[in-house]
Design a protein around this motif. Structure first.
Motif, mmCIF file in Angstrom:
data_model
loop_
_atom_site.group_PDB
_atom_site.id
_atom_site.type_symbol
_atom_site.label_atom_id
_atom_site.label_comp_id
_atom_site.label_asym_id
_atom_site.label_seq_id
_atom_site.Cartn_x
_atom_site.Cartn_y
_atom_site.Cartn_z
ATOM 1 N N GLY A 341 28.797 98.148 -5.490
ATOM 2 C CA GLY A 341 27.881 97.364 -6.301
ATOM 3 C C GLY A 341 28.398 95.972 -6.600
ATOM 4 N N GLY A 342 29.708 95.818 -6.629
ATOM 5 C CA GLY A 342 30.288 94.515 -6.930
ATOM 6 C C GLY A 342 30.023 93.466 -5.864
ATOM 7 N N VAL A 343 29.805 93.897 -4.622
ATOM 8 C CA VAL A 343 29.637 92.935 -3.515
ATOM 9 C C VAL A 343 28.359 93.160 -2.722
ATOM 10 C CG1 VAL A 343 32.131 92.626 -3.242
ATOM 11 C CG2 VAL A 343 30.966 94.396 -1.924
ATOM 12 N N ALA A 344 27.565 94.168 -3.074
ATOM 13 C CA ALA A 344 26.444 94.595 -2.224
ATOM 14 C C ALA A 344 25.455 93.477 -1.935
ATOM 15 C CB ALA A 344 25.717 95.778 -2.868
ATOM 16 N N ASP A 345 25.205 92.607 -2.906
ATOM 17 C CA ASP A 345 24.191 91.570 -2.692
ATOM 18 C C ASP A 345 24.657 90.481 -1.728
ATOM 19 O OD1 ASP A 345 26.058 90.660 -4.554
ATOM 20 O OD2 ASP A 345 24.631 89.297 -5.495
ATOM 21 N N LEU A 346 25.930 90.497 -1.347
ATOM 22 C CA LEU A 346 26.471 89.485 -0.441
ATOM 23 C C LEU A 346 26.640 89.992 0.984
ATOM 24 C CD1 LEU A 346 29.283 88.013 -2.733
ATOM 25 C CD2 LEU A 346 27.027 87.038 -2.282
ATOM 26 N N VAL A 347 26.576 91.296 1.193
ATOM 27 C CA VAL A 347 26.902 91.891 2.492
ATOM 28 C C VAL A 347 25.634 92.126 3.302
ATOM 29 C CG1 VAL A 347 27.926 93.884 3.657
ATOM 30 C CG2 VAL A 347 29.002 92.952 1.595
ATOM 31 N N SER A 348 25.628 91.616 4.537
ATOM 32 C CA SER A 348 24.471 91.755 5.421
ATOM 33 C C SER A 348 24.528 93.011 6.276
ATOM 34 C CB SER A 348 24.368 90.524 6.338
ATOM 35 O OG SER A 348 24.136 89.357 5.573
ATOM 36 N N ALA A 349 25.721 93.563 6.481
ATOM 37 C CA ALA A 349 25.864 94.796 7.258
ATOM 38 C C ALA A 349 27.212 95.432 6.936
ATOM 39 C CB ALA A 349 25.749 94.531 8.750
ATOM 40 N N TRP A 350 27.236 96.775 6.959
ATOM 41 C CA TRP A 350 28.437 97.537 6.643
ATOM 42 C C TRP A 350 28.895 98.301 7.884
ATOM 43 C CZ3 TRP A 350 30.549 97.622 1.611
ATOM 44 C CH2 TRP A 350 29.759 97.002 0.625
ATOM 45 N N TYR A 351 30.215 98.332 8.080
ATOM 46 C CA TYR A 351 30.832 99.060 9.191
ATOM 47 C C TYR A 351 31.891 99.974 8.593
ATOM 48 C CZ TYR A 351 28.400 95.478 11.818
ATOM 49 O OH TYR A 351 27.422 94.660 12.318
ATOM 50 N N LEU A 352 31.634 101.276 8.617
ATOM 51 C CA LEU A 352 32.485 102.245 7.929
ATOM 52 C C LEU A 352 33.649 102.646 8.825
ATOM 53 C CD1 LEU A 352 29.709 104.423 6.257
ATOM 54 C CD2 LEU A 352 30.778 102.304 5.457
ATOM 55 N N ALA A 353 34.860 102.254 8.401
ATOM 56 C CA ALA A 353 36.063 102.472 9.208
ATOM 57 C C ALA A 353 36.751 103.761 8.777
ATOM 58 C CB ALA A 353 37.017 101.293 9.055
#
Length: 432
Positions: A341-353
């Protein structure tokens, strides 16, 4: 000696104690006393939810710039275990650590020690023998019952207080603050870098007769053009250079560090020139560590909500307008929703490592938590960190930013792969 190599010693230590974390001081103090070898150097202990590593780095850089011989003990490490135990900014060599491991093993008798406790005793033993002017000890977890707290600190700094490690420290800022305040000692300098002091901490230091110096009260800072000004309880400094570590939050850390150094001036005098040189030369890997390229990569060990909010602030400040792709991994016992939630509004895509460790949350566990917090695409199913990063890089435009964050272990594995030549960044080089 039980083993001949550092790797053998460390592998054995991981199996020595039934619990990876076992808070308490009796066992560690007993072994420390059995080690002998003289009095401890002047000791500065640093605790806090976030900012501990940065504060240790700042203290070390300034004191070394003033000509002092300084030992630092920190955890965890990123690339090599030796990073945890440093003298004058350089990791101690394998042979010195192994010799100290042997002394700790001989002194402990049948006392069982955790991995962290064994390492803490080793660092303290090395520092007692090294002729140091000062040792700076970073708390591993909490403070009151952490292994480094067997040493009565000559001065102590708590950098920040937020929710983390609830299983061991409690689920409120007040409860966590009491654990962290356990490193303070009556009659010795005590500094709080967090401008919002929890009421329980203030009650504790009052009951204990501890004279606490607080950010925003006894000391503080203000911006001044391209630099900053600092005011302390008995003096001030103007037009200082910004810390070489990026991010406005580093001024909170630097301000608290300067207050602590002011309070120990009779023991460790530091000239203004050394303060300036230390601020200009301080380095710390894994904190807003930028890897230039097209796209650029930012590696950061943010792993709790407070750190994630600080990361988001820095992204807005330094990379505003750029698309952000996140390579992400985190331990399942963390506040995953708070971090995301702290960064969600800034991230355009997530890559789960994926991380090959039992505590790490799997992609299947993370996906619903991320989906509840963001509408951005979520990608998973990768074999390792390198594959997750390569996927992000394939999708990235030249002017995008890839952020690798969420866990110390993720950043450590990413940097290790780059250092070993694994193709994760198509020839990019790491710069601290």
């Amino acid at each position: 000696m039980r083993f001949s190599t550092l790797a053998e010693w460390l592998a054995w230590q991981e199996t020595l104690h039934p619990k990876p974390i076992d808070l308490g001081l009796q066992r560690v103090r007993r072994v420390y006393d059995a080690l002998g070898s003289g009095a401890a150097p002047f000791t500065i202990t640093v605790g806090g939810t976030n900012g501990k590593g940065s504060s240790v780095a700042l203290l070390s850089a300034i004191l070394r710039a003033a000509g002092y011989r300084v030992g630092t003990y920190t955890s965890p490490h990123l690339l090599r275990y030796n990073e945890r135990i440093q003298i004058d900014g350089e990791p101690v060599d394998d042979a010195t650590i192994c010799e100290a491991f042997g002394r700790v093993d001989g002194a402990r008798g049948d006392t069982s020690l955790s991995y962290f406790e064994f390492g803490t005793l080793t660092a303290l033993d090395i520092f007692r023998r090294a002729g140091l002017d000062a040792q700076i000890l970073e708390v591993g977890l909490g403070g009151r019952l952490d292994a480094v707290n067997i040493i009565d600190a000559d001065a102590a700094l708590v950098a920040s207080i937020d929710i983390d490690h609830q299983e061991w420290l409690g689920d409120s800022r007040d409860a966590i603050a009491l654990e962290k305040a356990g490193i303070y000692r009556r009659g010795h300098p005590a500094v709080l870098g967090d401008p919002e002091a929890p009421p329980a901490l203030l009650s504790y230091v009052d009951e204990q007769g501890i004279a606490l110096h607080r950010q925003g009260r006894e000391f503080g800072y203000s911006m001044d053009g391209a630099g900053w000004n600092w005011r302390g309880s008995t003096g001030s400094l103007r037009e200082l250079p910004l810390p070489a570590m990026p991010g406005k939050h580093q001024l909170l850390n630097a301000s608290a560090v300067l207050q602590l150094l002011q309070l120990v001036q009779t023991r460790l005098p530091v000239a203004e020139s050394a303060v300036r040189r230390g601020l200009e030369t301080v380095r710390l890997a894994g904190r807003f560590q930028l890897i230039p390229g097209a796209p650029a990569v930012l590696a950061d060990v943010a792993h709790n909500p407070q750190a994630a909010r600080v990361l988001a602030e820095y992204l807005r400040e330094a990379f505003g307008g750029r698309r952000v792709l996140a390579v992400f991994a985190i331990m399942r016992d963390k506040d995953v929703a708070g971090v995301v939630g702290g960064v969600a509004d800034l991230v355009s895509a997530w890559y789960l490592a994926p991380l090959a460790m039992p505590r790490a949350a799997t992609a299947d566990e993370l996906h619903p938590l991320l989906a509840a917090a963001t509408a951005a695409p979520i990608h998973g199913g990768y074999a390792d960190v390198a594959e997750a990063f390569r996927a992000a890089r394939r999708d990235a435009r030249a002017d995008d930013l890839i952020v690798v964050f969420g866990s110390f272990f993720l950043v450590a594995e990413f940097l290790a792969q780059m250092a070993s030549g694994v193709e994760v960044a198509h020839g990019s080089t790491v710069k601290d």
